[in-house]
Design an enzyme around this catalytic site. Structure first.
Site, PDB file in Angstrom:
ATOM      1  N   SER A  55       0.904  -1.087  -0.136  1.00  0.00           N
ATOM      2  CA  SER A  55       0.224  -0.028  -0.105  1.00  0.00           C
ATOM      3  C   SER A  55       0.854   1.404   0.026  1.00  0.00           C
ATOM      4  CB  SER A  55      -0.759  -0.061   1.195  1.00  0.00           C
ATOM      5  OG  SER A  55      -1.421   1.242   1.371  1.00  0.00           O
ATOM      6  N   TYR A  70      -0.634  -0.375  10.532  1.00  0.00           N
ATOM      7  CA  TYR A  70      -1.056  -0.754   8.982  1.00  0.00           C
ATOM      8  C   TYR A  70       0.207  -0.242   8.304  1.00  0.00           C
ATOM      9  CZ  TYR A  70      -3.232  -0.941   4.492  1.00  0.00           C
ATOM     10  OH  TYR A  70      -3.712  -1.254   3.428  1.00  0.00           O
TER      11      TYR A  70
HETATM   12  N1  LIG Z   1      -9.111  -0.519  -0.132  1.00  0.00           N
HETATM   13  C1  LIG Z   1      -7.912   0.436  -0.366  1.00  0.00           C
HETATM   14  O1  LIG Z   1      -7.928   1.404  -0.883  1.00  0.00           O
HETATM   15  C2  LIG Z   1      -6.465  -0.163  -0.251  1.00  0.00           C
HETATM   16  C3  LIG Z   1      -5.516   0.705  -0.384  1.00  0.00           C
HETATM   17  C4  LIG Z   1      -3.972   0.328  -0.741  1.00  0.00           C
HETATM   18  C5  LIG Z   1      -3.934  -0.861  -0.296  1.00  0.00           C
HETATM   19  N2  LIG Z   1      -4.936  -1.773  -0.025  1.00  0.00           N
HETATM   20  C6  LIG Z   1      -4.376  -3.500   0.064  1.00  0.00           C
HETATM   21  O2  LIG Z   1      -5.002  -4.139  -0.920  1.00  0.00           O
HETATM   22  C7  LIG Z   1      -5.593  -5.331  -0.329  1.00  0.00           C
HETATM   23  C8  LIG Z   1      -6.887  -5.679  -0.733  1.00  0.00           C
HETATM   24  O3  LIG Z   1      -7.389  -4.553   0.154  1.00  0.00           O
HETATM   25  P1  LIG Z   1      -9.366  -4.400  -0.135  1.00  0.00           P
HETATM   26  O4  LIG Z   1      -9.468  -3.150   0.185  1.00  0.00           O
HETATM   27  O5  LIG Z   1      -9.711  -4.845  -1.659  1.00  0.00           O
HETATM   28  O6  LIG Z   1      -9.630  -5.498   0.979  1.00  0.00           O
HETATM   29  P2  LIG Z   1     -11.196  -6.018   1.104  1.00  0.00           P
HETATM   30  O7  LIG Z   1     -12.407  -5.541   0.390  1.00  0.00           O
HETATM   31  O8  LIG Z   1     -11.338  -6.230   2.566  1.00  0.00           O
HETATM   32  O9  LIG Z   1     -11.082  -7.418   0.689  1.00  0.00           O
HETATM   33  C9  LIG Z   1     -10.206  -8.210   1.101  1.00  0.00           C
HETATM   34  C10 LIG Z   1     -10.289  -9.631   0.629  1.00  0.00           C
HETATM   35  O10 LIG Z   1      -9.524 -10.339   1.432  1.00  0.00           O
HETATM   36  C11 LIG Z   1     -10.424 -11.242   2.185  1.00  0.00           C
HETATM   37  N3  LIG Z   1      -9.650 -11.718   3.575  1.00  0.00           N
HETATM   38  C12 LIG Z   1      -9.720 -10.581   4.385  1.00  0.00           C
HETATM   39  N4  LIG Z   1      -9.243 -11.042   5.447  1.00  0.00           N
HETATM   40  C13 LIG Z   1      -8.934 -12.366   5.273  1.00  0.00           C
HETATM   41  C14 LIG Z   1      -8.319 -13.293   6.004  1.00  0.00           C
HETATM   42  N5  LIG Z   1      -8.047 -13.153   7.316  1.00  0.00           N
HETATM   43  N6  LIG Z   1      -8.332 -14.490   5.654  1.00  0.00           N
HETATM   44  C15 LIG Z   1      -8.798 -14.823   4.160  1.00  0.00           C
HETATM   45  N7  LIG Z   1      -9.075 -13.818   3.475  1.00  0.00           N
HETATM   46  C16 LIG Z   1      -9.415 -12.689   4.006  1.00  0.00           C
HETATM   47  C17 LIG Z   1     -11.478 -10.815   1.979  1.00  0.00           C
HETATM   48  O11 LIG Z   1     -12.681 -11.871   2.112  1.00  0.00           O
HETATM   49  P3  LIG Z   1     -13.374 -12.447   3.550  1.00  0.00           P
HETATM   50  O12 LIG Z   1     -13.694 -11.148   4.351  1.00  0.00           O
HETATM   51  O13 LIG Z   1     -14.743 -13.062   3.278  1.00  0.00           O
HETATM   52  O14 LIG Z   1     -12.246 -13.077   4.321  1.00  0.00           O
HETATM   53  C18 LIG Z   1     -11.716 -10.149   0.686  1.00  0.00           C
HETATM   54  O15 LIG Z   1     -12.027 -11.138  -0.299  1.00  0.00           O
HETATM   55  C19 LIG Z   1      -5.025  -5.502   0.961  1.00  0.00           C
HETATM   56  O16 LIG Z   1      -3.928  -6.016   1.007  1.00  0.00           O
HETATM   57  C20 LIG Z   1      -5.038  -3.766   1.491  1.00  0.00           C
HETATM   58  O17 LIG Z   1      -4.060  -3.804   2.448  1.00  0.00           O
HETATM   59  C21 LIG Z   1      -6.160  -1.490  -0.028  1.00  0.00           C
END
Ligand SMILES: NC(=O)c1ccc[n+]([C@@H]2O[C@H](COP(=O)([O-])OP(=O)(O)OC[C@H]3O[C@@H](n4cnc5c(N)ncnc54)[C@H](OP(=O)(O)O)[C@@H]3O)[C@@H](O)[C@H]2O)c1
Length: 271
Positions: free
Chosen positions: A156, A168
């Site tokens: 990130s 984080y």
């Molecule tokens: N959103 C942003 O703006 C942003 C920005 C920079 C970086 N990121 C990074 O991008 C990645 C994805 O983020 P996102 O916002 O798309 O996340 P999200 O919408 O929360 O989706 C996360 C995915 O991971 C799964 N997951 C979460 N915790 C888990 C666990 N303990 N075991 C197995 N599966 C798990 C979730 O399904 P379940 O809940 O069913 O487990 C879902 O499929 C992350 O690494 C995050 O740190 C996000």
């Protein structure tokens, strides 16, 4: 040519991932779902895991209905020892090998430094860094057997530029370092490792989407400060991930690629 970002052409990556056998953690929602959908459309064979089996089922049904090969899925928590490792082995057995893995599951636990307890710090670490390390360790024998492969670590811009929550940012910074170190260690096996750092993404129901609907004035101030006036999309980030999985990026390893449209600070409250 299909449409990517609204009104702009999406170059697609069909030839790059066709037939690649790829495991993506956290592929049922958010960025991971976009990665899975883009790779499936490009002809990749996919395995993905998440905790909620319902979301995995609807993803599988929807990809099948679109005429793509259904992904191999398993409901599991990546922070639980052994479950992820067993899934990696099962996926490699099903596909007779693996060509790539994407550590996408991640997130933060707890709030600011005075509120977050030791458990928030250790859970955040395990969800981001620990799971990535265990994923790579489990995948290495399969990637090596395939003659090499590509690992993509979703970090990130919070790991690159300072801003709360510190647990984080520290974990995401560790992922960037982890990817660079593993690239050196695994290079002799033909395994490439890269980190991708998304900027703030609009994901339905999540932080920035909630801010957009619940605090439109604050959201407008936030986006007004962005050089492009809008957030990067998960689809745009997924395209970079697909490139890193494809042979076209064979010269790229140990890199850290921000995909953030030159976003300066990770949050409106950044530096
Ligand atoms: N959103 C942003 O703006 C942003 C920005 C920079 C970086 N990121 C990074 O991008 C990645 C994805 O983020 P996102 O916002 O798309 O996340 P999200 O919408 O929360 O989706 C996360 C995915 O991971 C799964 N997951 C979460 N915790 C888990 C666990 N303990 N075991 C197995 N599966 C798990 C979730 O399904 P379940 O809940 O069913 O487990 C879902 O499929 C992350 O690494 C995050 O740190 C996000």
């Amino acid at each position: 040519m299909s449409e990517g970002r609204e009104g702009r052409p999406d170059p697609g990556i069909r030839s790059g991932v066709d037939g690649k056998r790829v495991l993506v953690t956290g592929g049922s929602r958010g960025l991971g779902e976009q990665i899975v959908r883009l790779l499936a459309a490009g002809g990749a064979r996919l395995a993905t895991c998440a905790r909620n089996p319902e979301h995995l089922r609807s993803l599988t049904a929807s990809l099948g209905a679109e005429g793509h090969e259904e992904p191999f899925t398993r409901a599991l928590d990546v922070t639980e020892p052994e479950l992820l490792e067993q899934f990696v082995d099962a996926a490699a057995e099903r596909f007779s090998g693996l060509d790539g893995v994407v550590a996408c599951a991640g997130g933060a636990r707890g709030r600011g430094i005075e509120d977050a307890g030791p458990q928030d710090w250790s859970l955040t670490w395990e969800l981001n860094v620990g799971h990535t390390a265990r994923l790579v360790k489990a995948a290495v024998p399969h990637l090596r057997r395939a003659g090499g492969g590509s690992v993509v670590v979703i970090a990130s811009i919070s790991g690159w530029k300072p801003g709360p929550q510190a647990q984080y940012g520290a974990a995401k910074a560790a992922q960037i370092q982890l990817a660079a170190s593993l690239a050196r260690e695994l290079g002799p096996d033909g395994i490439r490792v890269n980190a991708v750092s998304p900027g703030s993404m609009l994901i339905p129901g999540k932080r920035w989407d909630r801010m957009r609907t619940e605090e439109p004035a604050a959201y407008a101030r936030f986006t007004a400060e962005l050089p492009h006036g809008e957030l990067v999309t998960p689809r745009e980030v997924a395209q970079v991930v697909a490139f890193l999985l494809a042979d076209a990026s064979s010269g790229v390893s140990g890199a850290h690629l921000p995909v953030d449209r030159a976003q300066n600070a990770p949050t409106p409250g950044g530096y």
